[in-house]
Design a protein around this motif. Sequence first.
Motif, PDB file in Angstrom:
ATOM      1  N   ASP A 130       0.873  -1.167   0.000  1.00 51.87           N
ATOM      2  CA  ASP A 130       0.000   0.000   0.000  1.00 51.87           C
ATOM      3  C   ASP A 130       0.914   1.222   0.000  1.00 51.87           C
ATOM      4  O   ASP A 130       1.906   1.255   0.728  1.00 51.87           O
ATOM      5  CB  ASP A 130      -0.886   0.024   1.243  1.00 51.87           C
ATOM      6  CG  ASP A 130      -1.900  -1.108   1.264  1.00 51.87           C
ATOM      7  OD1 ASP A 130      -2.159  -1.703   0.206  1.00 51.87           O
ATOM      8  OD2 ASP A 130      -2.429  -1.387   2.356  1.00 51.87           O
ATOM      9  N   THR A 131       0.585   2.227  -0.806  1.00 53.75           N
ATOM     10  CA  THR A 131       1.479   3.378  -0.950  1.00 53.75           C
ATOM     11  C   THR A 131       0.690   4.679  -0.849  1.00 53.75           C
ATOM     12  O   THR A 131      -0.318   4.853  -1.524  1.00 53.75           O
ATOM     13  CB  THR A 131       2.213   3.327  -2.307  1.00 53.75           C
ATOM     14  OG1 THR A 131       2.850   2.054  -2.437  1.00 53.75           O
ATOM     15  CG2 THR A 131       3.267   4.417  -2.396  1.00 53.75           C
ATOM     16  N   LEU A 132       1.176   5.563  -0.011  1.00 54.42           N
ATOM     17  CA  LEU A 132       0.612   6.898   0.146  1.00 54.42           C
ATOM     18  C   LEU A 132       1.544   7.894  -0.533  1.00 54.42           C
ATOM     19  O   LEU A 132       2.756   7.876  -0.303  1.00 54.42           O
ATOM     20  CB  LEU A 132       0.470   7.258   1.627  1.00 54.42           C
ATOM     21  CG  LEU A 132      -0.038   8.664   1.923  1.00 54.42           C
ATOM     22  CD1 LEU A 132      -1.516   8.797   1.553  1.00 54.42           C
ATOM     23  CD2 LEU A 132       0.174   9.020   3.380  1.00 54.42           C
ATOM     24  N   PHE A 133       0.985   8.765  -1.382  1.00 57.65           N
ATOM     25  CA  PHE A 133       1.735   9.819  -2.066  1.00 57.65           C
ATOM     26  C   PHE A 133       1.152  11.167  -1.653  1.00 57.65           C
ATOM     27  O   PHE A 133      -0.068  11.349  -1.707  1.00 57.65           O
ATOM     28  CB  PHE A 133       1.600   9.699  -3.592  1.00 57.65           C
ATOM     29  CG  PHE A 133       2.109   8.422  -4.174  1.00 57.65           C
ATOM     30  CD1 PHE A 133       3.419   8.309  -4.587  1.00 57.65           C
ATOM     31  CD2 PHE A 133       1.268   7.328  -4.314  1.00 57.65           C
ATOM     32  CE1 PHE A 133       3.884   7.130  -5.144  1.00 57.65           C
ATOM     33  CE2 PHE A 133       1.718   6.146  -4.868  1.00 57.65           C
ATOM     34  CZ  PHE A 133       3.033   6.042  -5.284  1.00 57.65           C
ATOM     35  N   THR A 134       1.994  12.108  -1.277  1.00 57.52           N
ATOM     36  CA  THR A 134       1.558  13.471  -0.976  1.00 57.52           C
ATOM     37  C   THR A 134       2.774  14.397  -1.051  1.00 57.52           C
ATOM     38  O   THR A 134       3.907  13.925  -1.177  1.00 57.52           O
ATOM     39  CB  THR A 134       0.861  13.552   0.402  1.00 57.52           C
ATOM     40  OG1 THR A 134       0.301  14.862   0.566  1.00 57.52           O
ATOM     41  CG2 THR A 134       1.798  13.250   1.538  1.00 57.52           C
ATOM     42  N   VAL A 158      -7.183  -2.932  -2.900  1.00 50.17           N
ATOM     43  CA  VAL A 158      -8.645  -2.843  -2.999  1.00 50.17           C
ATOM     44  C   VAL A 158      -9.092  -1.643  -3.823  1.00 50.17           C
ATOM     45  O   VAL A 158     -10.280  -1.479  -4.071  1.00 50.17           O
ATOM     46  CB  VAL A 158      -9.303  -2.780  -1.597  1.00 50.17           C
ATOM     47  CG1 VAL A 158      -9.059  -4.062  -0.848  1.00 50.17           C
ATOM     48  CG2 VAL A 158      -8.831  -1.582  -0.815  1.00 50.17           C
ATOM     49  N   GLY A 159      -8.168  -0.781  -4.233  1.00 47.24           N
ATOM     50  CA  GLY A 159      -8.514   0.383  -5.031  1.00 47.24           C
ATOM     51  C   GLY A 159      -7.814   1.630  -4.528  1.00 47.24           C
ATOM     52  O   GLY A 159      -7.361   1.691  -3.394  1.00 47.24           O
ATOM     53  N   ASP A 160      -7.743   2.585  -5.420  1.00 48.29           N
ATOM     54  CA  ASP A 160      -7.067   3.834  -5.091  1.00 48.29           C
ATOM     55  C   ASP A 160      -8.033   4.807  -4.431  1.00 48.29           C
ATOM     56  O   ASP A 160      -9.199   4.896  -4.809  1.00 48.29           O
ATOM     57  CB  ASP A 160      -6.492   4.476  -6.348  1.00 48.29           C
ATOM     58  CG  ASP A 160      -5.421   3.617  -7.010  1.00 48.29           C
ATOM     59  OD1 ASP A 160      -5.049   3.947  -8.145  1.00 48.29           O
ATOM     60  OD2 ASP A 160      -4.955   2.643  -6.400  1.00 48.29           O
ATOM     61  N   GLY A 181     -12.138  10.966  -2.634  1.00 47.92           N
ATOM     62  CA  GLY A 181     -12.565  10.644  -3.984  1.00 47.92           C
ATOM     63  C   GLY A 181     -11.939   9.320  -4.381  1.00 47.92           C
ATOM     64  O   GLY A 181     -11.152   8.749  -3.635  1.00 47.92           O
ATOM     65  N   GLY A 182     -12.285   8.767  -5.532  1.00 49.94           N
ATOM     66  CA  GLY A 182     -11.684   7.527  -6.000  1.00 49.94           C
ATOM     67  C   GLY A 182     -12.488   6.315  -5.636  1.00 49.94           C
ATOM     68  O   GLY A 182     -13.602   6.389  -5.133  1.00 49.94           O
ATOM     69  N   ASP A 183     -11.929   5.144  -5.945  1.00 49.52           N
ATOM     70  CA  ASP A 183     -12.581   3.866  -5.665  1.00 49.52           C
ATOM     71  C   ASP A 183     -12.099   3.348  -4.334  1.00 49.52           C
ATOM     72  O   ASP A 183     -10.908   3.370  -4.039  1.00 49.52           O
ATOM     73  CB  ASP A 183     -12.229   2.847  -6.751  1.00 49.52           C
ATOM     74  CG  ASP A 183     -12.664   3.312  -8.124  1.00 49.52           C
ATOM     75  OD1 ASP A 183     -13.716   3.968  -8.213  1.00 49.52           O
ATOM     76  OD2 ASP A 183     -11.935   3.038  -9.099  1.00 49.52           O
TER      77      ASP A 183
END
Length: 188
Positions: A130-134, A158-160, A181-183
């Motif tokens: 799992d990856t978090l980008f900010t 499971v989705g972004d 937002g997103g899936d």
Amino acid sequence: MTKQNLYIIKNLVTAIAVTLFFSCKNDFDEVQKVGILQNQPIAEAENINLKYTEFKEDTVHLKANLLSENMLDYSNRGFPFSEFPKGIELKIYDDDGNQTTILSDYAIVYDETDMIDLRGNVRIVTQENDTLFTEQLYYNQKLEWAFTEQYFVFKRTVGDTYGIGFDSDKTFKEIQILEMGGDFELDN
């Protein structure tokens, strides 16, 4: 005799005044140098490979590994901090040896508050990938809590999920999102 005493006193006062005048110098340059020194780091380190270990049950466990090209130590300031102007790579290990990797282009660690300010291409990659980008993320070391008010993307199997404002514990099990937002998939 009074004229002579007056003459001696007058010459003595003049001599003292001239001596004081020529013995005093302008210390403004010295004062400026002191100010510069206080704004400079007390230490600088290059090519850091710092390993934090814990001794448990007759075994040494690696808890974290900090890698950085450059660190500036400002512990000489009223509010001490360490700055990593060329970024960091921090690998954190749990009790099972699972690794979470944190990367950023720039970081500041505040000693008194145990806060870490990560900036520029911040990425957190968990064992599950799992990856978090900010662009900016704060991490409270005492509470083991990460948060940002910036735009983020959280990629999971499971989705972004994307949005603005992200709060989470260090395991990404307790997540709070300000604007989403997103899936995504919710567990019951």
